[in-house]
Design a protein around this motif. Structure first.
Motif, PDB file in Angstrom:
ATOM      1  N   ILE A 145      42.471  41.440  38.970  1.00 20.37           N
ATOM      2  CA  ILE A 145      41.888  40.665  40.081  1.00 20.37           C
ATOM      3  C   ILE A 145      43.084  40.345  40.920  1.00 20.37           C
ATOM      4  CG2 ILE A 145      40.979  38.297  40.742  1.00 20.37           C
ATOM      5  CD1 ILE A 145      39.080  40.740  39.755  1.00 20.37           C
ATOM      6  N   ARG A 149      44.074  40.971  44.919  1.00 20.61           N
ATOM      7  CA  ARG A 149      44.356  39.972  45.994  1.00 20.61           C
ATOM      8  C   ARG A 149      45.587  40.348  46.661  1.00 20.61           C
ATOM      9  NH1 ARG A 149      42.787  35.467  41.813  1.00 20.61           N
ATOM     10  NH2 ARG A 149      40.681  35.233  42.340  1.00 20.61           N
ATOM     11  N   ASP A 159      36.665  36.845  42.827  1.00 20.85           N
ATOM     12  CA  ASP A 159      36.914  37.241  41.692  1.00 20.85           C
ATOM     13  C   ASP A 159      35.845  38.079  41.043  1.00 20.85           C
ATOM     14  OD1 ASP A 159      35.028  35.245  40.780  1.00 20.85           O
ATOM     15  OD2 ASP A 159      36.488  34.505  39.599  1.00 20.85           O
TER      16      ASP A 159
END
Length: 169
Positions: A145, A149, A159
């Motif tokens: 995750i 990003r 998420d």
């Protein structure tokens, strides 16, 4: 003996009536019942209990697939993660059927997100991945995750555990 033949006749009549398309015309909801087979049935019986028919997951608990699962294909570790995530790796489906479900999930819920050149999953790689269980799933997911990003694939608050943007009020 006569009671058995009467029972058989009643059951046969009931089954014939139930299988007739005429009953569906009387009930609008009945005509909307969907029947699944093949890979869609495998998803329905093995995955939808947690991820839902629409791939929305359970906000805060089970990651959604719709609008998110395809993002893993952009990460070097993403393929391995999808193969070894507990719900997939421990599935009762055989390797070929699980590979088909994973490919269907990407095509259905990750449509438009899958990285160019991402090769479909194979039964052979599913079999190999299942022999190496993902013991630190939360840690690996958190790292992936963060990588999403950093690559700009998702925003800061995203998420995959929340409600998808298209289903927010």
């Amino acid at each position: 003996m006569i009671a058995r033949s009467r029972l058989a006749a009643v059951l046969a009549t009931a089954l014939l009536a139930a299988s007739s398309p005429a009953w569906a015309g009387d009930d609008p909801a009945a005509s909307q019942v969907q029947h699944y087979s093949g890979v869609k049935a495998d998803y329905a019986f093995r995955c939808k209990g947690c991820h839902g028919f629409d791939g929305e997951g359970t906000p805060g608990h089970v990651p959604r697939l719709r609008g998110f699962v395809g993002l893993y294909t952009w990460l070097p570790e993403g393929r391995d993660y999808l193969l070894r995530v507990p719900g997939a790796a421990r599935s009762r489906l055989d390797d070929a059927r699980l590979a088909a479900v994973l490919n269907w999930v990407l095509a259905t819920y990750g449509a438009g997100q899958v990285a160019p050149g991402f090769a479909p999953f194979t039964a052979e790689e599913v079999g190999v991945a299942r022999r190496r269980p993902l013991l630190n799933q939360k840690e690996v997911r958190a790292r992936l995750i963060a990588e999403m990003r950093a690559k700009g694939l998702i925003g800061e608050g995203e998420d995959g555990l929340g409600v998808s943007p298209e289903h927010r009020g």
